[in-house]
Scaffold this active site. Structure first.
Site, PDB file in Angstrom:
ATOM      1  CD1 TRP A  94      -1.637   2.617   2.220  1.00  0.00           C
ATOM      2  CD2 TRP A  94      -2.312   1.349   0.746  1.00  0.00           C
ATOM      3  NE1 TRP A  94      -2.364   3.646   1.668  1.00  0.00           N
ATOM      4  CE2 TRP A  94      -3.953   3.255   0.668  1.00  0.00           C
ATOM      5  CE3 TRP A  94      -3.858   0.696  -0.015  1.00  0.00           C
ATOM      6  CZ2 TRP A  94      -4.391   3.304   0.400  1.00  0.00           C
ATOM      7  CZ3 TRP A  94      -4.654   1.309  -0.906  1.00  0.00           C
ATOM      8  CH2 TRP A  94      -5.150   2.717  -0.695  1.00  0.00           C
ATOM      9  CG  ASP A 196      -0.563   2.043 -20.515  1.00  0.00           C
ATOM     10  OD1 ASP A 196      -0.100   2.827 -20.524  1.00  0.00           O
ATOM     11  OD2 ASP A 196      -0.982   1.670 -19.751  1.00  0.00           O
TER      12      ASP A 196
END
Length: 288
Positions: A94, A196
């Site tokens: 996280w 990307d």
């Protein structure tokens, strides 16, 4: 959509931890994303269909590992990758998102440039992966021109023709581009690309540290990553200045951005339809 009991059970068994809470996170077009609060701390998880997207998270894990191995720019640590039934999941460290500023933009530009110095013998990658939800072929080639034509443009052009977004006239124009392409740029050694690299695929944490996420890696021409930064915003002048100070781009790079952006635009044509077709054709016409 809630996280299935089978995924929760799989994670708790493998981590030897208890999941206390699951909070959905918005923003994913392909995957369901959540924050998992566990007895070991918070984690990010995304889930999709194993049938629809076979191997997607395994290839993402491989891409994150390739970037991490360069020791140049941070990526989230992969905690678990698993499949249960028809569901696949990727569980990551996280990262508490902060706010970008000129200093974090400079770090991002400089660290991306350092990553681009990681090279390979050929253009391509050890395995295929995904660009968005579309399969991306990474067969190796000795030149960027051949790789860009055969592994990037041609598959997307064929798909767009099959979807009736492009015509036989467009095919002829792409054939013209293929003949001219080797003379439109100077070949460089292959660089490890994020693949990307738009504004939604990096994070700045609360300390100002950049992280790359959602890679579609291959070894290619580094101008490709730079070109994608111009499609949807999210990058400022400090980013480009820092990049060029660390690893200067070849003269004329600004004029080639529309050339390399043909590929992501064709991907968007095939994913989202005609709203991107005109832009792709305009980019094409600039080089034939």
């Amino acid at each position: 959509m809630a996280v299935s009991a089978s995924i929760i059970s799989d994670i708790e068994r493998k981590l030897n931890a208890q999941i206390k809470n699951v909070s959905p996170i918005s923003g994913g077009d392909i995957n369901q994303a959540y924050c998992l609060q566990t007895t070991l701390g918070d984690f990010f998880i995304k889930i999709n269909s194993l049938h629809k997207f076979p191997g997607m998270f395994k290839s993402e894990e491989s891409g994150l590992a390739a970037i991490h191995k360069t020791n140049t720019i941070a990526v989230p640590e992969v905690v678990l990758q698993g499949d249960t039934g028809d569901e696949s999941y990727l569980m990551l460290q996280w990262i508490e998102a902060g706010y970008g500023d000129a200093i974090s933009s400079q770090k991002l530009g400089r660290q991306l440039a350092l990553m681009h110095r990681d090279t390979a013998a050929q253009f391509g990658f050890e395995a295929d992966n995904y660009m968005g939800s579309l399969h991306q072929s990474n067969n190796r080639h000795n030149s960027w021109a051949r790789f860009f034509i055969e592994e990037r443009l041609q598959p997307m052009v064929k798909m767009a023709v099959d979807k009736r977004e492009l015509t036989q006239t467009d095919i002829h124009q792409f054939d013209q581009l293929y003949k001219k392409l080797p003379g439109l740029f100077t070949e460089e050694p292959p660089a490890l690309l994020h693949g990307d690299f738009w504004g939604g695929n990096y994070l700045i944490d609360t300390s100002g540290k950049p992280y790359l996420i959602d890679p579609a890696v291959s070894y290619g021409n580094r101008e490709f990553d730079i070109a994608m930064t111009t499609l949807f915003g999210g990058f400022d002048r400090a980013f480009y200045e820092a990049y060029n100070q660390e690893f200067p781009l070849r003269p004329g790079w600004q004029q080639r951005l529309k050339l390399w952006n043909l590929y992501p635009l064709l991907v968007h044509v095939n994913l989202f339809g005609s709203m991107y077709t005109r832009q792709a054709k305009e980019n094409l016409s600039a080089f034939i």
